[in-house]
Design an enzyme around this catalytic site. Structure first.
Site, PDB file in Angstrom:
ATOM      1  N   ASP A  10       0.247  -1.449  -0.190  1.00  0.00           N
ATOM      2  CA  ASP A  10      -0.131  -0.447  -0.056  1.00  0.00           C
ATOM      3  C   ASP A  10       0.694   1.137   0.271  1.00  0.00           C
ATOM      4  O   ASP A  10       2.216   0.381   0.472  1.00  0.00           O
ATOM      5  CB  ASP A  10      -1.103  -0.248   1.301  1.00  0.00           C
ATOM      6  CG  ASP A  10      -1.573   1.010   1.041  1.00  0.00           C
ATOM      7  OD1 ASP A  10      -2.759   1.638   0.406  1.00  0.00           O
ATOM      8  OD2 ASP A  10      -1.863   1.747   2.262  1.00  0.00           O
ATOM      9  N   SER A  11       0.401   2.636   0.164  1.00  0.00           N
ATOM     10  CA  SER A  11       0.884   4.140  -0.240  1.00  0.00           C
ATOM     11  C   SER A  11       1.379   3.885   1.345  1.00  0.00           C
ATOM     12  O   SER A  11       2.756   4.317   0.750  1.00  0.00           O
ATOM     13  CB  SER A  11       0.323   4.609  -0.268  1.00  0.00           C
ATOM     14  OG  SER A  11      -0.890   4.882   0.167  1.00  0.00           O
ATOM     15  N   TYR A  42      -0.692   8.420  -2.499  1.00  0.00           N
ATOM     16  CA  TYR A  42      -0.486   7.786  -4.763  1.00  0.00           C
ATOM     17  C   TYR A  42      -1.709   8.513  -4.840  1.00  0.00           C
ATOM     18  O   TYR A  42      -2.013   8.584  -6.504  1.00  0.00           O
ATOM     19  CB  TYR A  42      -0.923   6.252  -4.073  1.00  0.00           C
ATOM     20  CG  TYR A  42      -0.174   5.716  -4.313  1.00  0.00           C
ATOM     21  CD1 TYR A  42       1.722   5.976  -3.765  1.00  0.00           C
ATOM     22  CD2 TYR A  42       0.055   4.225  -4.148  1.00  0.00           C
ATOM     23  CE1 TYR A  42       2.303   4.936  -3.997  1.00  0.00           C
ATOM     24  CE2 TYR A  42       1.636   3.542  -4.413  1.00  0.00           C
ATOM     25  CZ  TYR A  42       2.198   4.054  -3.922  1.00  0.00           C
ATOM     26  OH  TYR A  42       3.297   2.973  -4.120  1.00  0.00           O
ATOM     27  N   GLY A  43      -3.138   9.879  -3.873  1.00  0.00           N
ATOM     28  CA  GLY A  43      -3.929   9.952  -5.000  1.00  0.00           C
ATOM     29  C   GLY A  43      -4.222  10.841  -5.902  1.00  0.00           C
ATOM     30  O   GLY A  43      -4.471  10.785  -6.971  1.00  0.00           O
ATOM     31  N   CYS A  73      -3.923  -1.522  -1.907  1.00  0.00           N
ATOM     32  CA  CYS A  73      -4.762  -0.148  -2.409  1.00  0.00           C
ATOM     33  C   CYS A  73      -5.582   0.414  -3.271  1.00  0.00           C
ATOM     34  O   CYS A  73      -5.669  -0.197  -4.635  1.00  0.00           O
ATOM     35  CB  CYS A  73      -2.889   0.735  -2.968  1.00  0.00           C
ATOM     36  SG  CYS A  73      -2.768   2.305  -3.495  1.00  0.00           S
ATOM     37  N   ASN A  74      -6.706   0.392  -3.578  1.00  0.00           N
ATOM     38  CA  ASN A  74      -7.506   0.891  -4.033  1.00  0.00           C
ATOM     39  C   ASN A  74      -6.387   1.992  -5.159  1.00  0.00           C
ATOM     40  O   ASN A  74      -7.138   1.793  -6.141  1.00  0.00           O
ATOM     41  CB  ASN A  74      -8.764   1.630  -3.716  1.00  0.00           C
ATOM     42  CG  ASN A  74      -9.804   1.325  -2.718  1.00  0.00           C
ATOM     43  OD1 ASN A  74     -10.352   0.908  -3.113  1.00  0.00           O
ATOM     44  ND2 ASN A  74      -9.068   0.633  -0.891  1.00  0.00           N
ATOM     45  N   THR A  75      -6.001   3.289  -4.625  1.00  0.00           N
ATOM     46  CA  THR A  75      -5.583   3.601  -6.029  1.00  0.00           C
ATOM     47  C   THR A  75      -4.622   3.130  -6.951  1.00  0.00           C
ATOM     48  O   THR A  75      -4.971   2.969  -8.384  1.00  0.00           O
ATOM     49  CB  THR A  75      -4.472   5.512  -5.686  1.00  0.00           C
ATOM     50  OG1 THR A  75      -5.483   6.005  -4.575  1.00  0.00           O
ATOM     51  CG2 THR A  75      -4.675   5.858  -6.487  1.00  0.00           C
ATOM     52  N   GLU A 172      -2.129   8.492   8.756  1.00  0.00           N
ATOM     53  CA  GLU A 172      -0.303   9.111   7.944  1.00  0.00           C
ATOM     54  C   GLU A 172       0.206   9.301   9.720  1.00  0.00           C
ATOM     55  O   GLU A 172       1.578   9.339  10.169  1.00  0.00           O
ATOM     56  CB  GLU A 172       0.188   8.607   7.141  1.00  0.00           C
ATOM     57  CG  GLU A 172      -0.368   8.204   5.918  1.00  0.00           C
ATOM     58  CD  GLU A 172       0.482   6.062   6.084  1.00  0.00           C
ATOM     59  OE1 GLU A 172       1.581   6.490   6.594  1.00  0.00           O
ATOM     60  OE2 GLU A 172      -0.117   5.268   4.629  1.00  0.00           O
ATOM     61  N   CYS A 204     -10.410   3.536  -0.134  1.00  0.00           N
ATOM     62  CA  CYS A 204      -9.539   3.268   0.219  1.00  0.00           C
ATOM     63  C   CYS A 204      -9.008   2.578   1.559  1.00  0.00           C
ATOM     64  O   CYS A 204      -9.760   2.973   1.976  1.00  0.00           O
ATOM     65  CB  CYS A 204      -8.629   4.785  -0.003  1.00  0.00           C
ATOM     66  SG  CYS A 204      -7.011   5.414   0.422  1.00  0.00           S
ATOM     67  N   THR A 205      -7.833   2.120   1.128  1.00  0.00           N
ATOM     68  CA  THR A 205      -7.997   1.422   2.377  1.00  0.00           C
ATOM     69  C   THR A 205      -7.307   1.868   4.075  1.00  0.00           C
ATOM     70  O   THR A 205      -6.813   1.331   5.324  1.00  0.00           O
ATOM     71  CB  THR A 205      -6.547  -0.164   2.196  1.00  0.00           C
ATOM     72  OG1 THR A 205      -5.401   0.816   1.887  1.00  0.00           O
ATOM     73  CG2 THR A 205      -6.834  -0.615   1.379  1.00  0.00           C
ATOM     74  N   HIS A 206      -7.026   3.328   3.532  1.00  0.00           N
ATOM     75  CA  HIS A 206      -7.161   3.770   5.218  1.00  0.00           C
ATOM     76  C   HIS A 206      -7.806   5.276   5.696  1.00  0.00           C
ATOM     77  O   HIS A 206      -7.741   4.672   7.022  1.00  0.00           O
ATOM     78  CB  HIS A 206      -5.980   5.854   4.596  1.00  0.00           C
ATOM     79  CG  HIS A 206      -4.588   5.087   4.058  1.00  0.00           C
ATOM     80  ND1 HIS A 206      -4.006   4.834   2.647  1.00  0.00           N
ATOM     81  CD2 HIS A 206      -3.657   5.635   4.869  1.00  0.00           C
ATOM     82  CE1 HIS A 206      -2.930   5.074   2.896  1.00  0.00           C
ATOM     83  NE2 HIS A 206      -2.294   5.270   4.025  1.00  0.00           N
TER      84      HIS A 206
END
Length: 286
Positions: A10-11, A42-43, A73-75, A172, A204-206
């Site tokens: 992931d980012s 990453y967005g 990571c969805n992006t 983050e 988004c996994t965040h």
């Protein structure tokens, strides 16, 4: 004990929400996790950049012994996964179609919302995936809505996609439950409320780090869909097709980041208490 080794990336810390769900159902797995924290978020990245990042990270994870890759990571899933699948000869699991399946099954009024990064929203990957899973025979649990769609009297679609560019930096930084997060979330969620969606994809996994904030604002009037749960089902199918290499052994999960290991460990352990340690830094060109 010989175990399957799965790579994940992931980012940043967001993919740990997927890891948590995987380990809840498949605790025997050994996971190598890479958080690209030096290049987060990453967005706002281009498709070409996301493909390049994916190539670097997947190659690294394969070198570490990964037999399959979960792109948590969805992006990256929305913008790079199709190209990456052509380049690598091992199973790659993304977030988009599993998330779309779960949302279609959950909706009761056919109005699905999406919150995601700018790049994921721009790709329209979830809009396409919802249409795709419907044509594959995935339907809502509500029988009346399913019959209405089949008779072309009801619509099931993503009616509102909202980019939330500040969510990832907040997570983050470990500020998921701060007053700043709640204020920003109210602004982002206002169009979702106005669209009267009953199901909201956390694209988004965040974003599961912010689930309690989102529920508080939406007053529990909405079903939150975390694609991670549906991704586990896809991973189970992949594992059935993998042959276990008896020459491999692997002790414990391993964590790598491109940025600050200490910050990753601090934030990550709020989700997976005590499980993240000995995080190693890998240098990338940023």
């Amino acid at each position: 004990m010989k175990q399957h080794v799965i790579g994940m990336f992931d980012s940043g810390v967001g993919g740990l929400t997927v890891m948590k769900e995987i380990l809840a159902q498949l605790p025997e797995l050994q996971i190598i996790y890479f958080g690209d924290t030096a290049r987060v978020p990453y967005g706002n990245r281009s498709r070409e950049e996301l493909i390049s990042f994916g190539e670097e990270i997947i190659s690294f994870l394969i070198d570490q012994g990964a037999e399959a890759i979960v792109i948590a990571c969805n992006t990256s899933s929305a913008n790079a996964l199709p190209v990456l699948k052509e380049q690598f000869n091992l199973p790659l699991i993304g977030t988009i179609e599993p998330g779309a399946r779960a949302a279609v099954r959950a909706t009761k009024n056919g109005k699905i919302g999406l919150i995601a990064t700018e790049a994921t929203v721009r790709s329209k990957a979830y809009t396409s995936a919802v249409k795709r899973v419907l044509t594959k025979g995935v339907f809502p649990e509500k029988d009346e809505l399913r019959k209405g769609w089949q008779m072309e009297k009801a619509v099931i679609e993503v009616v509102r996609a909202q980019a939330c560019p500040l969510f990832v930096p907040l997570v983050e930084a470990g500020l998921s439950h701060s007053p700043e997060a709640k204020g920003i979330a109210r602004t982002y969620l206002a169009p979702i409320q106005e669209a009267e969606v009953d199901t909201l994809i956390l694209g988004c996994t965040h974003y599961p780090f912010l689930a309690s904030v989102i529920r508080e604002i939406m007053e529990d009037r909405i079903t939150l869909v975390d694609p991670a749960q549906a991704m586990v089902e896809e991973l189970k199918e992949v594992l059935l097709q993998l042959e276990l290499d008896n020459e491999k052994s692997f002790d414990g999960h391993r964590f790598f980041v491109s940025g600050d290991p200490a910050l990753f460990e601090q934030v990550g352990n709020t989700l997976l208490p005590g499980q993240i340690h000995d995080v190693k830094q890998v240098s990338w060109d940023v």
